[in-house]
Design a protein around this motif. Structure first.
Motif, PDB file in Angstrom:
ATOM      1  N   ALA A 114      52.733   4.803-108.137  1.00 61.99           N
ATOM      2  CA  ALA A 114      51.417   4.770-108.754  1.00 61.99           C
ATOM      3  C   ALA A 114      51.541   5.019-110.250  1.00 61.99           C
ATOM      4  O   ALA A 114      52.392   5.782-110.692  1.00 61.99           O
ATOM      5  CB  ALA A 114      50.515   5.833-108.127  1.00 61.99           C
ATOM      6  N   GLN A 144      51.125   6.671-113.736  1.00 61.68           N
ATOM      7  CA  GLN A 144      50.842   8.043-114.123  1.00 61.68           C
ATOM      8  C   GLN A 144      49.769   8.071-115.202  1.00 61.68           C
ATOM      9  O   GLN A 144      49.730   7.222-116.090  1.00 61.68           O
ATOM     10  CB  GLN A 144      52.117   8.717-114.656  1.00 61.68           C
ATOM     11  CG  GLN A 144      53.271   8.700-113.667  1.00 61.68           C
ATOM     12  CD  GLN A 144      52.950   9.452-112.394  1.00 61.68           C
ATOM     13  OE1 GLN A 144      52.398  10.542-112.453  1.00 61.68           O
ATOM     14  NE2 GLN A 144      53.282   8.874-111.260  1.00 61.68           N
ATOM     15  N   SER A 156      47.528  10.575-104.361  1.00 59.01           N
ATOM     16  CA  SER A 156      47.037  10.645-105.734  1.00 59.01           C
ATOM     17  C   SER A 156      48.062   9.981-106.630  1.00 59.01           C
ATOM     18  O   SER A 156      48.998   9.338-106.152  1.00 59.01           O
ATOM     19  CB  SER A 156      46.854  12.116-106.147  1.00 59.01           C
ATOM     20  OG  SER A 156      48.113  12.756-106.249  1.00 59.01           O
ATOM     21  N   ALA A 157      47.894  10.150-107.941  1.00 60.38           N
ATOM     22  CA  ALA A 157      48.869   9.599-108.877  1.00 60.38           C
ATOM     23  C   ALA A 157      50.241  10.249-108.705  1.00 60.38           C
ATOM     24  O   ALA A 157      51.252   9.680-109.096  1.00 60.38           O
ATOM     25  CB  ALA A 157      48.383   9.795-110.313  1.00 60.38           C
ATOM     26  N   TYR A 158      50.277  11.444-108.090  1.00 59.26           N
ATOM     27  CA  TYR A 158      51.535  12.157-107.927  1.00 59.26           C
ATOM     28  C   TYR A 158      51.999  12.243-106.478  1.00 59.26           C
ATOM     29  O   TYR A 158      53.090  12.720-106.216  1.00 59.26           O
ATOM     30  CB  TYR A 158      51.407  13.575-108.486  1.00 59.26           C
ATOM     31  CG  TYR A 158      51.040  13.596-109.940  1.00 59.26           C
ATOM     32  CD1 TYR A 158      51.931  13.150-110.907  1.00 59.26           C
ATOM     33  CD2 TYR A 158      49.788  14.029-110.347  1.00 59.26           C
ATOM     34  CE1 TYR A 158      51.586  13.159-112.249  1.00 59.26           C
ATOM     35  CE2 TYR A 158      49.433  14.030-111.684  1.00 59.26           C
ATOM     36  CZ  TYR A 158      50.337  13.600-112.638  1.00 59.26           C
ATOM     37  OH  TYR A 158      49.990  13.600-113.961  1.00 59.26           O
TER      38      TYR A 158
END
Length: 243
Positions: free
Chosen positions: A31, A33, A95-97
């Motif tokens: 994804a 960041q 999520s992005a992480y």
């Protein structure tokens, strides 16, 4: 050397049998960041963490382990069948992480993959051994590694027969870059040769010291345990549905 470590979320063929995953079924894609919050910066074979990893309104996701499924043939003495599944006490939202990893299936030709990386929060030094990456313990690090032929890895002046048929060797013949204490359970990830997604082909298991010449990191080959993972995950979901 016993290494303790990192949890990776996996998605397997059981997805086709009705198991629902928190990312809608997609796996292995990095994804983008957020521009305002860099997590790591990579250069060459090393990655540096320049941002805080825990901030108000961001940072960390905590889950407890509800149960552990250890492979029935596991032996600590020689790290045979060094694999286990962890059931968390709650779902994890992507999520992005946080993203799902693609589990290597038996048909994947792992030996032909050439863009491979390891990651973990373990030690970046091992006494007088070489340094893995810059930074301090507690920061997520990553490093590029090469898959090493298992026959070579098991030769007399390397590991002399200690490597099991379901292990992978990864690192460099000359040493210098390797997983270390605290990285066990972390992923050995390789990018697919014809697509943009990544496979988790191995799980960090053991090694003689860290980053020594002719003694690269040893990993459990996930494709060899694909059916065991799939069976246990589906058994869990069946039990949960019946309760």
């Amino acid at each position: 050397m016993n290494r303790l470590g990192l949890l990776v979320l996996l998605t397997v063929a059981a997805l086709a049998h009705g198991i629902q995953y928190p990312c809608g079924g997609s796996c292995g894609l990095r994804a983008p960041q957020p521009d305002y919050y860099p997590m790591t910066y990579s250069t060459g074979n090393e990655a540096y963490d320049f941002g805080m990893t825990r901030i108000v309104g961001g940072g960390a996701v905590v889950r407890n382990v509800k149960q552990v499924v250890v492979h029935p043939y596991y032996k600590r003495a020689d790290f045979s069948y060094d694999i286990a599944l962890l059931q968390l006490d709650g779902s994890v939202q992507c999520s992005a992480y946080i993203q799902l990893a693609c589990l290597a299936d038996p048909a994947l030709e792992v030996s032909k993959l050439n863009n491979c990386w390891i990651a973990g929060w373990g030690s970046t030094t091992a006494r007088c051994e070489f340094q893995l990456t810059q930074g301090s313990r507690g920061r997520l690090q990553e490093a590029k590694v090469q898959l090493i032929n298992s026959q070579l890895c098991n030769s007399s002046d390397w590991y002399a027969g200690k490597v099991h048929p379901y292990n992978l060797c990864a690192g460099y013949p000359q040493g210098a870059i390797d997983a270390c204490q605290g990285d066990s359970g972390g992923p050995l990830m390789c990018k697919d040769n014809t697509a943009e997604y990544w496979w988790v082909v191995g799980i960090t298991s053991w090694g003689e010291g860290c980053a020594r010449p002719k003694q690269p990191g040893i990993y459990i080959s996930t494709r060899h345990f694909y059916h065991w993972i799939d069976y246990n995950m589906r058994a869990y979901h069946t039990a949960e549905s019946a309760s």
